[in-house]
Design a protein around this motif. Sequence first.
Motif, PDB file in Angstrom:
ATOM      1  N   LEU A   1       0.858  -1.192   0.000  1.00  0.00           N
ATOM      2  CA  LEU A   1       0.000   0.000   0.000  1.00  0.00           C
ATOM      3  C   LEU A   1       0.891   1.238   0.000  1.00  0.00           C
ATOM      4  O   LEU A   1       2.044   1.177   0.434  1.00  0.00           O
ATOM      5  CB  LEU A   1      -0.911  -0.010   1.229  1.00  0.00           C
ATOM      6  N   LEU A   2       0.358   2.335  -0.492  1.00  0.00           N
ATOM      7  CA  LEU A   2       1.133   3.580  -0.549  1.00  0.00           C
ATOM      8  C   LEU A   2       0.903   4.356   0.744  1.00  0.00           C
ATOM      9  O   LEU A   2      -0.239   4.713   1.068  1.00  0.00           O
ATOM     10  CB  LEU A   2       0.702   4.385  -1.773  1.00  0.00           C
ATOM     11  N   ASP A   3       1.992   4.613   1.485  1.00  0.00           N
ATOM     12  CA  ASP A   3       1.903   5.207   2.827  1.00  0.00           C
ATOM     13  C   ASP A   3       1.144   6.531   2.872  1.00  0.00           C
ATOM     14  O   ASP A   3       0.484   6.845   3.852  1.00  0.00           O
ATOM     15  CB  ASP A   3       3.314   5.474   3.381  1.00  0.00           C
ATOM     16  N   SER A   4       1.301   7.318   1.803  1.00  0.00           N
ATOM     17  CA  SER A   4       0.758   8.681   1.867  1.00  0.00           C
ATOM     18  C   SER A   4      -0.719   8.746   1.485  1.00  0.00           C
ATOM     19  O   SER A   4      -1.339   9.793   1.615  1.00  0.00           O
ATOM     20  CB  SER A   4       1.562   9.594   0.942  1.00  0.00           C
ATOM     21  N   LEU A   5      -1.265   7.644   1.026  1.00  0.00           N
ATOM     22  CA  LEU A   5      -2.668   7.670   0.592  1.00  0.00           C
ATOM     23  C   LEU A   5      -3.590   7.093   1.653  1.00  0.00           C
ATOM     24  O   LEU A   5      -3.199   6.206   2.405  1.00  0.00           O
ATOM     25  CB  LEU A   5      -2.853   6.864  -0.699  1.00  0.00           C
ATOM     26  N   THR A   6      -4.823   7.583   1.670  1.00  0.00           N
ATOM     27  CA  THR A   6      -5.823   6.990   2.565  1.00  0.00           C
ATOM     28  C   THR A   6      -6.242   5.635   1.992  1.00  0.00           C
ATOM     29  O   THR A   6      -5.957   5.317   0.842  1.00  0.00           O
ATOM     30  CB  THR A   6      -7.086   7.871   2.670  1.00  0.00           C
ATOM     31  N   VAL A   7      -6.945   4.901   2.833  1.00  0.00           N
ATOM     32  CA  VAL A   7      -7.431   3.577   2.424  1.00  0.00           C
ATOM     33  C   VAL A   7      -8.318   3.706   1.178  1.00  0.00           C
ATOM     34  O   VAL A   7      -8.187   2.943   0.219  1.00  0.00           O
ATOM     35  CB  VAL A   7      -8.193   2.933   3.607  1.00  0.00           C
ATOM     36  N   ARG A   8      -9.207   4.697   1.175  1.00  0.00           N
ATOM     37  CA  ARG A   8     -10.093   4.887   0.017  1.00  0.00           C
ATOM     38  C   ARG A   8      -9.267   5.187  -1.232  1.00  0.00           C
ATOM     39  O   ARG A   8      -9.536   4.673  -2.317  1.00  0.00           O
ATOM     40  CB  ARG A   8     -11.074   6.021   0.285  1.00  0.00           C
ATOM     41  N   GLU A   9      -8.260   6.037  -1.059  1.00  0.00           N
ATOM     42  CA  GLU A   9      -7.431   6.436  -2.214  1.00  0.00           C
ATOM     43  C   GLU A   9      -6.633   5.265  -2.802  1.00  0.00           C
ATOM     44  O   GLU A   9      -6.343   5.252  -3.991  1.00  0.00           O
ATOM     45  CB  GLU A   9      -6.486   7.579  -1.816  1.00  0.00           C
ATOM     46  N   GLN A  10      -6.298   4.273  -1.957  1.00  0.00           N
ATOM     47  CA  GLN A  10      -5.585   3.093  -2.478  1.00  0.00           C
ATOM     48  C   GLN A  10      -6.418   2.420  -3.568  1.00  0.00           C
ATOM     49  O   GLN A  10      -5.897   1.842  -4.508  1.00  0.00           O
ATOM     50  CB  GLN A  10      -5.319   2.045  -1.389  1.00  0.00           C
TER      51      GLN A  10
ATOM     52  N   ALA B   1     -15.952   2.526  -4.075  1.00  0.00           N
ATOM     53  CA  ALA B   1     -14.782   2.145  -3.270  1.00  0.00           C
ATOM     54  C   ALA B   1     -15.207   1.882  -1.830  1.00  0.00           C
ATOM     55  O   ALA B   1     -14.794   0.883  -1.221  1.00  0.00           O
ATOM     56  CB  ALA B   1     -13.721   3.245  -3.328  1.00  0.00           C
ATOM     57  N   ASP B   2     -16.048   2.748  -1.295  1.00  0.00           N
ATOM     58  CA  ASP B   2     -16.516   2.559   0.088  1.00  0.00           C
ATOM     59  C   ASP B   2     -17.345   1.277   0.216  1.00  0.00           C
ATOM     60  O   ASP B   2     -17.268   0.586   1.233  1.00  0.00           O
ATOM     61  CB  ASP B   2     -17.329   3.768   0.556  1.00  0.00           C
TER      62      ASP B   2
ATOM     63  N   LEU C   1     -14.161  -3.389   6.193  1.00  0.00           N
ATOM     64  CA  LEU C   1     -13.477  -2.148   6.580  1.00  0.00           C
ATOM     65  C   LEU C   1     -14.393  -0.934   6.444  1.00  0.00           C
ATOM     66  O   LEU C   1     -13.955   0.141   6.031  1.00  0.00           O
ATOM     67  CB  LEU C   1     -12.223  -1.957   5.720  1.00  0.00           C
ATOM     68  N   GLU C   2     -15.649  -1.116   6.806  1.00  0.00           N
ATOM     69  CA  GLU C   2     -16.575   0.005   6.756  1.00  0.00           C
ATOM     70  C   GLU C   2     -16.093   1.094   7.710  1.00  0.00           C
ATOM     71  O   GLU C   2     -15.713   0.806   8.846  1.00  0.00           O
ATOM     72  CB  GLU C   2     -17.971  -0.468   7.164  1.00  0.00           C
ATOM     73  N   GLY C   3     -16.058   2.337   7.239  1.00  0.00           N
ATOM     74  CA  GLY C   3     -15.644   3.455   8.086  1.00  0.00           C
ATOM     75  C   GLY C   3     -14.145   3.648   8.163  1.00  0.00           C
ATOM     76  O   GLY C   3     -13.667   4.536   8.870  1.00  0.00           O
ATOM     77  N   TYR C   4     -13.358   2.847   7.444  1.00  0.00           N
ATOM     78  CA  TYR C   4     -11.894   2.961   7.488  1.00  0.00           C
ATOM     79  C   TYR C   4     -11.325   3.752   6.319  1.00  0.00           C
ATOM     80  O   TYR C   4     -10.103   3.886   6.187  1.00  0.00           O
ATOM     81  CB  TYR C   4     -11.252   1.568   7.482  1.00  0.00           C
TER      82      TYR C   4
ATOM     83  N   GLN D   1      -2.163   3.099  10.178  1.00  0.00           N
ATOM     84  CA  GLN D   1      -3.190   3.028  11.226  1.00  0.00           C
ATOM     85  C   GLN D   1      -4.005   1.735  11.137  1.00  0.00           C
ATOM     86  O   GLN D   1      -5.048   1.609  11.769  1.00  0.00           O
ATOM     87  CB  GLN D   1      -4.132   4.231  11.096  1.00  0.00           C
ATOM     88  N   LEU D   2      -3.519   0.792  10.346  1.00  0.00           N
ATOM     89  CA  LEU D   2      -4.230  -0.486  10.178  1.00  0.00           C
ATOM     90  C   LEU D   2      -3.384  -1.642  10.693  1.00  0.00           C
ATOM     91  O   LEU D   2      -2.153  -1.569  10.696  1.00  0.00           O
ATOM     92  CB  LEU D   2      -4.510  -0.746   8.695  1.00  0.00           C
ATOM     93  N   SER D   3      -4.054  -2.733  11.055  1.00  0.00           N
ATOM     94  CA  SER D   3      -3.337  -3.965  11.420  1.00  0.00           C
ATOM     95  C   SER D   3      -2.926  -4.692  10.140  1.00  0.00           C
ATOM     96  O   SER D   3      -3.397  -4.349   9.044  1.00  0.00           O
ATOM     97  CB  SER D   3      -4.264  -4.857  12.241  1.00  0.00           C
ATOM     98  N   GLY D   4      -2.090  -5.708  10.292  1.00  0.00           N
ATOM     99  CA  GLY D   4      -1.649  -6.484   9.134  1.00  0.00           C
ATOM    100  C   GLY D   4      -2.818  -7.120   8.390  1.00  0.00           C
ATOM    101  O   GLY D   4      -2.877  -7.116   7.161  1.00  0.00           O
ATOM    102  N   GLY D   5      -3.762  -7.660   9.138  1.00  0.00           N
ATOM    103  CA  GLY D   5      -4.936  -8.290   8.533  1.00  0.00           C
ATOM    104  C   GLY D   5      -5.786  -7.267   7.785  1.00  0.00           C
ATOM    105  O   GLY D   5      -6.282  -7.529   6.686  1.00  0.00           O
ATOM    106  N   GLN D   6      -5.920  -6.074   8.392  1.00  0.00           N
ATOM    107  CA  GLN D   6      -6.703  -5.016   7.730  1.00  0.00           C
ATOM    108  C   GLN D   6      -6.015  -4.547   6.458  1.00  0.00           C
ATOM    109  O   GLN D   6      -6.669  -4.281   5.446  1.00  0.00           O
ATOM    110  CB  GLN D   6      -6.908  -3.838   8.691  1.00  0.00           C
ATOM    111  N   ARG D   7      -4.700  -4.469   6.494  1.00  0.00           N
ATOM    112  CA  ARG D   7      -3.962  -4.060   5.278  1.00  0.00           C
ATOM    113  C   ARG D   7      -4.190  -5.075   4.151  1.00  0.00           C
ATOM    114  O   ARG D   7      -4.351  -4.714   2.998  1.00  0.00           O
ATOM    115  CB  ARG D   7      -2.467  -3.914   5.570  1.00  0.00           C
ATOM    116  N   GLN D   8      -4.199  -6.340   4.530  1.00  0.00           N
ATOM    117  CA  GLN D   8      -4.419  -7.360   3.500  1.00  0.00           C
ATOM    118  C   GLN D   8      -5.854  -7.262   2.960  1.00  0.00           C
ATOM    119  O   GLN D   8      -6.095  -7.512   1.775  1.00  0.00           O
ATOM    120  CB  GLN D   8      -4.097  -8.751   4.059  1.00  0.00           C
TER     121      GLN D   8
END
Length: 207
Positions: free
Chosen positions: A79-88, A108-109, A117-120, A127-134
């Motif tokens: 994932l790109l560090d500077s982007l939000t989850v939605r932006e990924q 995307a939402d 990952l509703e609301g993330y 700010q995410l765990s490893g599982g959430q990143r996956q």
Amino acid sequence: MTVLTLHDVTVTYPDGGHTVTALEHVSFSARAGELTAVVGESGSGKSTLLSVAAGLSSPDSGVVDVRGGTGMVFQSPNLLDSLTVREQLLVTDHIRGTRITRGRRRRADGLLARVGLEGYGDRRPHQLSGGQRQRVNIARALTGEPALLLADEPTSALDHRLSRRIVELLRGLTTDRGLATVLVTHDRSQLDLADRVVEMRDGTLVG
Ligand SMILES: Nc1ncnc2c1ncn2[C@@H]1O[C@H](COP(=O)(O)OP(=O)(O)OP(=O)(O)O)[C@@H](O)[C@H]1O
């Protein structure tokens, strides 16, 4: 419906003065709505199978046929560090020059909600765990609405409980979206979630 077909595929790599045969006359198919697990020892050819299926490399001989788009999930989410989850999830559209409309954001939402990952959407990767990143990685692979989903050891960095959750997610997505999913894994304790298990040995498929 068959989404992916490999017919009599051979792949070799140059290795010094020799060649290594990574896949030897392999025939394989993956169907819509089915989760196919690919297991096998290190070096047996699993990654090479995914690589030719994705069109990232071409076989020396044989035919690879894919009906529809392909999404890929790698071992580490990248994932790109500077982007939000939605932006990924929107970055590919952005690079292509597609305008990011409110509808795309909403889609995307929706995907983020589907992977748990509703609301993330406004968080950043740290700010995410490893599982959430996956999970973000999986949602991103689905943004182009692929017919084929290729996952290369997506749980290898996760503990048993989290791995199970990720494979359960892939299981559900495969059924709901009619995906043809090919999951390369070392973890035999998740194989009960697959519709089909194929084993690779020395560049060939057994069982
Ligand atoms: N770029 C390359 N150059 C030379 N040999 C390669 C290359 N990539 C893979 N190989 C060889 O091809 C064979 C199959 O490798 P592959 O990565 O597909 O196996 P794998 O089952 O995915 O292994 P792992 O579980 O360790 O990822 C191995 O013998 C490997 O050493």
